[in-house]
Scaffold this motif. Structure first.
Motif, PDB file in Angstrom:
ATOM      1  N   LYS A 284     -35.819  29.250 -26.348  1.00 26.23           N
ATOM      2  CA  LYS A 284     -36.868  28.588 -26.845  1.00 26.23           C
ATOM      3  C   LYS A 284     -36.520  27.138 -27.149  1.00 26.23           C
ATOM      4  O   LYS A 284     -37.419  26.227 -27.273  1.00 26.23           O
ATOM      5  N   ALA A 285     -35.226  27.053 -27.608  1.00 21.02           N
ATOM      6  CA  ALA A 285     -34.709  25.632 -27.936  1.00 21.02           C
ATOM      7  C   ALA A 285     -34.755  24.584 -26.798  1.00 21.02           C
ATOM      8  O   ALA A 285     -34.924  23.493 -27.062  1.00 21.02           O
ATOM      9  N   ARG A 286     -34.510  25.194 -25.684  1.00 20.58           N
ATOM     10  CA  ARG A 286     -34.763  24.113 -24.516  1.00 20.58           C
ATOM     11  C   ARG A 286     -36.220  24.165 -23.839  1.00 20.58           C
ATOM     12  O   ARG A 286     -36.026  23.815 -22.566  1.00 20.58           O
ATOM     13  N   LEU A 287     -37.097  24.825 -24.368  1.00 19.66           N
ATOM     14  CA  LEU A 287     -38.238  25.050 -23.681  1.00 19.66           C
ATOM     15  C   LEU A 287     -38.895  23.569 -23.429  1.00 19.66           C
ATOM     16  O   LEU A 287     -39.379  23.129 -22.281  1.00 19.66           O
ATOM     17  N   TYR A 288     -38.787  22.672 -24.388  1.00 21.46           N
ATOM     18  CA  TYR A 288     -39.402  21.306 -24.262  1.00 21.46           C
ATOM     19  C   TYR A 288     -38.739  20.693 -23.133  1.00 21.46           C
ATOM     20  O   TYR A 288     -39.701  19.956 -22.197  1.00 21.46           O
ATOM     21  N   HIS A 289     -37.517  20.667 -22.964  1.00 21.07           N
ATOM     22  CA  HIS A 289     -36.703  20.065 -21.756  1.00 21.07           C
ATOM     23  C   HIS A 289     -37.093  20.697 -20.273  1.00 21.07           C
ATOM     24  O   HIS A 289     -37.486  20.043 -19.518  1.00 21.07           O
ATOM     25  N   ALA A 290     -37.381  21.997 -20.381  1.00 19.94           N
ATOM     26  CA  ALA A 290     -37.672  22.670 -19.282  1.00 19.94           C
ATOM     27  C   ALA A 290     -39.206  22.463 -19.010  1.00 19.94           C
ATOM     28  O   ALA A 290     -39.483  22.231 -17.710  1.00 19.94           O
ATOM     29  N   ALA A 291     -40.035  22.253 -19.976  1.00 19.65           N
ATOM     30  CA  ALA A 291     -41.241  21.799 -19.792  1.00 19.65           C
ATOM     31  C   ALA A 291     -41.580  20.698 -18.985  1.00 19.65           C
ATOM     32  O   ALA A 291     -42.431  20.580 -18.069  1.00 19.65           O
ATOM     33  N   LYS A 292     -40.814  19.707 -19.444  1.00 23.10           N
ATOM     34  CA  LYS A 292     -40.723  18.163 -18.926  1.00 23.10           C
ATOM     35  C   LYS A 292     -40.389  18.324 -17.457  1.00 23.10           C
ATOM     36  O   LYS A 292     -40.935  17.923 -16.504  1.00 23.10           O
ATOM     37  N   ARG A 293     -39.312  19.296 -17.199  1.00 24.04           N
ATOM     38  CA  ARG A 293     -39.013  19.256 -15.859  1.00 24.04           C
ATOM     39  C   ARG A 293     -40.039  20.122 -15.027  1.00 24.04           C
ATOM     40  O   ARG A 293     -40.250  19.717 -13.723  1.00 24.04           O
ATOM     41  N   LEU A 294     -40.578  21.020 -15.497  1.00 18.77           N
ATOM     42  CA  LEU A 294     -41.631  21.776 -14.841  1.00 18.77           C
ATOM     43  C   LEU A 294     -42.676  20.735 -14.276  1.00 18.77           C
ATOM     44  O   LEU A 294     -43.344  20.770 -13.246  1.00 18.77           O
ATOM     45  N   ASP A 295     -42.905  19.862 -15.356  1.00 22.20           N
ATOM     46  CA  ASP A 295     -44.002  18.876 -15.217  1.00 22.20           C
ATOM     47  C   ASP A 295     -43.946  18.110 -13.967  1.00 22.20           C
ATOM     48  O   ASP A 295     -44.612  17.594 -13.084  1.00 22.20           O
ATOM     49  N   ALA A 296     -42.378  17.501 -13.904  1.00 17.96           N
ATOM     50  CA  ALA A 296     -41.941  16.589 -12.694  1.00 17.96           C
ATOM     51  C   ALA A 296     -42.098  17.611 -11.556  1.00 17.96           C
ATOM     52  O   ALA A 296     -42.401  17.066 -10.320  1.00 17.96           O
ATOM     53  N   ILE A 297     -41.513  18.713 -11.344  1.00 19.47           N
ATOM     54  CA  ILE A 297     -41.832  19.409 -10.392  1.00 19.47           C
ATOM     55  C   ILE A 297     -43.070  19.603  -9.833  1.00 19.47           C
ATOM     56  O   ILE A 297     -43.642  19.671  -8.599  1.00 19.47           O
ATOM     57  N   GLN A 298     -44.021  19.999 -10.734  1.00 24.53           N
ATOM     58  CA  GLN A 298     -45.557  20.217 -10.448  1.00 24.53           C
ATOM     59  C   GLN A 298     -46.130  18.963  -9.771  1.00 24.53           C
ATOM     60  O   GLN A 298     -46.795  19.177  -8.757  1.00 24.53           O
ATOM     61  N   LEU A 299     -45.632  17.640 -10.317  1.00 22.79           N
ATOM     62  CA  LEU A 299     -46.114  16.356  -9.763  1.00 22.79           C
ATOM     63  C   LEU A 299     -45.628  16.347  -8.377  1.00 22.79           C
ATOM     64  O   LEU A 299     -46.004  15.911  -7.216  1.00 22.79           O
ATOM     65  N   SER A 300     -44.408  16.656  -7.945  1.00 24.03           N
ATOM     66  CA  SER A 300     -43.733  16.654  -6.730  1.00 24.03           C
ATOM     67  C   SER A 300     -44.292  17.617  -5.582  1.00 24.03           C
ATOM     68  O   SER A 300     -44.491  17.382  -4.591  1.00 24.03           O
TER      69      SER A 300
END
Length: 874
Positions: A284-300
């Protein structure tokens, strides 16, 4: 932060994982637990499936192994059974020196192929030759092999028509064995299988061979079990049945890869579940970081999908991409397969160094796609692969834009080499004969038209039409395959006779055309014709046959005879017709008179067709006298044509046309029917004689035609005599004998006409079923004062009496000739002295005279002169 971010290239909204609600996270945890349980269940299912599939896979391997053994034995068997030498050395008697001592069917079969048993048996299973473990044996195949050998032999005979063999499992001394059989035949056209010997190979499945199979197919402890298979056998195993009905099983130790998988993965799953529970809170604590990474992956992923969409729009074989300077920055995996290069060898290098394409067309094509709604026209290009072969390709290109700035290019390259080569091959086939490789009719026409179009008036061209002589009997006796070989050899010889600037074409069948540019003088053309005839007359060897063909040539010149292609071809064809009429195997130059003769013959052909319908033909009869008692023995039917405008026509003017056009058959049918119908009104011992044309002898069903005439008229067959010239037997001796025997079976008489004018008359009299012979008029004409002619006539009469043949002398025109024939005891005679051709009424009057009262020439016109001898004519 907004829940959607914008793709700068496509302006398509992308979902953001940062704003996912807490409830969704809890549901995610519950879902993860459920997935864990499903995964465990799936794992156990996969384990069971893996074990089952491994067992089935091993069964397939064993079946494949057994099939491979059968194919191996069968391949060796076919190589020997369908070997012509094997047939020649084993069919009548077994050539032990060839088979065993020279090891053609000998010890090497055991040493090299492990064939424990080799047998040659008759169709009734009698062993003619046997090898046991590579050594000659007296063992009978039927006793050494335990099984239904008779069924195997029958199956081998049935499959020989398919160039195949029969195979089954037998028991040999208690061990299973693969036993294969094939008919020993000379070639694939031979179908008399029930009378041919059968070659049998036996391959025993002993322990050593099973160990070899065990190694080759990665099996474990492969073994044979000859006990009765049933529920007590544990998987895996396969059951095979021998030909004798005794089943046996192949067994091996199974592998269970699923169990190994379970031992490896299940502990990891337990560990993973534990770690997942411990790490969930930290997640849960690392959700924010993971979400940002997922956004970047989604864009890629979105960008990759856009790239893939652009690629799919083109019909590609391999994909490429360059920067704005056209330097390669991406090559798909397919590039390696198609070119042999690695991607690393070309990345960073200019694209045009790899692909040879038009730079201007490339730039234009890159932007045409956008202006034409995605439709791109591929650019033709070429490349050399790693081994140096040039490949034809189709290139599609599209510019990559950032705003209005070009940042690169991407597209596809499709290898179209096969399509280009196929198109070239189709173009070649459209212009060349598929059998000989010579130019075909279309190519010849184009060449001729082009040559005539550009040729100055001062230049010349010779058009030579060629037609092979004696080619049809080759096709009829040896088959079309041999005929094709002859045509290929003729084509090769013709190409050697011409210059590089000339053209030789095959028009179809056995017809060829040669176009000679600037042939030189008439003498030069004659030398070319002589060269062609000499080349074609040379013996052609096809298998065991030495064949000889000839050629007739017709020549037309441009511009002397014409300047139009169709005219030149027609004139050369007319000249060819004249060459064939003049005796074949020679040449003729076209002259205007030839065309006039062709037109005249065509008019005669038309008139002949009408003459049959209008009943313009009639018959005259020339009597034939029995010299012993000077009585009429019969008459020869002679056709006459009363043309409505040209009057009475000599048969010499129209019979040859009838033979060439095929009208001789209906004309001959009319002659036989009319003559036999008239003869039914004579006394029963009078003979009616009818000539047969050499052409009609092989045209149509002659036996059926004669039988039909006998049935329609009801005449006694022994009263009908058919006169046959020697040329009939020279054309096709074997077929002539068959036809003559069929005619004799009807009960009619056969007589050899014009005896003494051929080359082998004596042999023909001995071999063929003749009832009589007619001495040619050329011998009778010299009978008055020539002692040699008198000796010949005396010898022929003696020969005829010795062979029980009725001898008839033709062309008797003087009393001295008649006296000499009486002196040598000739049987019969006919000629102008005895009676000229006459109407049926005059013939009946002559027949009614008492024997000895019909004085020579009594009913003949003294002013008449002999007519030209021809078919149905005198």
């Amino acid at each position: 932060m907004l829940p959607f971010s914008a793709d700068p290239d496509t302006s398509t909204p992308v979902v953001s994982y940062f704003m996912l609600p807490q409830r969704a996270i809890k549901k995610f945890a519950l879902l993860s637990g459920l997935l864990f349980l499903i995964t465990c269940a799936a794992l156990f299912y996969i384990v069971c499936q893996q074990n089952s599939r491994q067992i089935e896979h091993s069964k397939v391997d064993v079946v494949k192994a057994m099939q491979n053994l059968q194919d191996k034995v069968g391949t060796v068997l076919k190589d020997y059974a369908f070997w012509g030498d094997a047939y020649r050395n084993t069919q009548q008697t077994i050539n032990l020196d060839w088979a065993y001592a020279r090891d053609n069917i000998g010890p090497s079969l055991f040493a090299q192929y492990n064939l424990e048993g080799v047998f040659i048996v008759t169709p009734d299973l009698q062993t003619r030759y046997a090898l046991i473990n590579g050594k000659i044996s007296q063992q009978q195949a039927a006793t050494w092999l335990t099984g239904d050998l008779k069924r195997l032999v029958k199956l081998a005979q049935a499959r020989s028509a398919e160039d195949s063999y029969a195979s089954d499992y037998f028991l040999i001394n208690g061990d299973p064995a693969i036993v294969s059989a094939a008919v020993i035949r000379p070639d694939s056209s031979y179908t008399d299988y029930p009378h041919l010997s059968v070659l049998i190979y036996a391959f025993v499945l002993d322990a050593d061979k099973l160990k070899s199979l065990d190694r080759d197919f990665d099996l474990h402890n492969l073994r044979l079990d000859t006990t009765t298979p049933g529920e007590n056998l544990r998987e895996p195993f396969i059951t095979l049945s021998s030909s004798g009905g005794t089943p046996f099983s192949l067994r091996w130790d199974a592998e269970y890869p699923g169990n190994d998988l379970l031992k490896t993965i299940f502990p990891l799953l337990i560990l993973l579940a534990t770690l997942f529970c411990l790490a969930f809170n930290r997640l849960k604590a690392r959700l924010y970081h993971a979400a940002k990474r997922l956004d970047a992956i989604q864009l890629s992923l979105t960008i990759s999908e856009e790239r893939l969409r652009h690629v799919i729009e083109g019909s590609s074989d391999w994909i490429w991409e360059t920067n704005a300077r056209q330097e390669l920055i991406y090559l798909s995996d397919r590039f390696v397969c198609m070119t042999g290069y690695t991607a690393a060898e070309w990345l960073g290098k200019p694209f045009h160094q790899l692909i040879n394409y038009d730079l201007d067309a490339f730039e234009k094509g890159a932007f045409d796609a956008d202006s034409s709604h995605g439709m791109r026209k591929p650019l033709p290009c070429r490349l050399k692969n790693r081994i140096g072969l040039t490949r034809h390709c189709s290139l599609s290109v599209r510019a990559i834009l950032s705003g209005h700035r070009v940042v690169g290019y991407r597209g596809t390259v499709c290898d179209i080499t096969e399509e280009v080569e196929a198109k070239a091959h189709i173009e070649y086939l459209s212009l060349h004969d598929s059998l000989t490789g010579l130019a075909n009719r279309s190519h010849m026409q184009n060449f001729l038209q082009a040559s005539l179009g550009v040729m100055p008036e001062a230049k010349k061209m010779a058009v030579l039409s060629l037609d092979l002589d004696r080619f049809k009997p080759i096709n009829d006796t040896l088959g079309h395959a041999a005929g094709d070989q002859v045509l290929n050899e003729i084509a090769a010889r013709l190409k050697k006779c011409i210059r590089q600037c000339d053209l030789v074409a095959r028009m179809g069948g056995d017809e060829f055309i040669i176009l000679a540019i600037e042939p030189g003088t008439r003498q030069s053309t004659e030398k070319l014709c002589r060269r062609i005839i000499d080349a074609i007359n040379a013996t052609i060897v096809i298998g065991e046959h030495e064949l000889s063909v000839g050629v007739s040539i017709g020549i037309a010149f441009c511009p002397e005879n014409g300047t139009l292609a169709n005219d030149l071809l027609r004139y050369s064809d007319i000249a060819l017709y004249e060459a064939k009429s003049a005796g074949r195997n020679n040449w003729k130059f076209y002259v205007n008179e030839m065309n006039e003769r062709i037109l005249e013959r065509r008019q005669i052909e038309t008139d002949l067709r009408q003459a049959l319908r209008r009943h313009e033909f009639f018959l005259e009869f020339q009597p034939r006298f029995e010299l012993n008692g000077m009585r009429v023995a019969g008459a020869e039917a002679l056709i006459r044509w009363n043309h409505p405008s040209r009057g009475l026509q000599s048969p010499a003017n129209f019979i040859s046309v009838a033979e060439e056009t095929g009208l001789i058959v209906p004309i001959s049918d009319w002659v036989m029917l009319s003559a036999c119908r008239e003869a039914t009104q004579w006394e029963d011992d009078f003979i009616i004689s009818v000539n047969l044309s050499p052409v009609e002898f092989y045209c149509g069903d002659l036996i059926a035609r004669v039988s039909n005439v006998l049935q329609q008229t009801g005449i006694r067959p022994a009263r009908v005599e058919l006169e046959i010239t020697e040329s009939v037997m020279m054309e096709d001796a074997e077929q002539a004998l068959v036809i003559m025997q069929g005619l004799k079976a009807l009960g009619i008489r056969l007589s050899m006409d014009d005896f003494g004018t051929g080359y082998s008359s004596l042999s023909y009299l001995r071999l063929y079923p003749f009832d009589g012979l007619k001495i040619d008029r050329s011998f009778i004409a010299n009978l008055d004062g020539s002692q040699s002619s008198q000796a010949i006539i005396q010898s022929v009469v003696g020969l005829g009496r010795a062979m029980s043949l009725t001898v008839t002398a033709e062309g008797v025109e003087t009393s001295a000739q008649l006296d000499e024939l009486l002196r040598v005891n000739c049987h019969q005679a006919q000629g102008y002295l005895l009676g000229k051709p006459m109407s049926v009424e005059a013939l009946k009057t002559l027949m009614a005279m008492p024997a000895g009262r019909g004085t020579p020439g009594a009913l003949s016109s003294p002013s008449a002169s002999p007519s030209c001898p021809a078919l149905h004519a005198q």
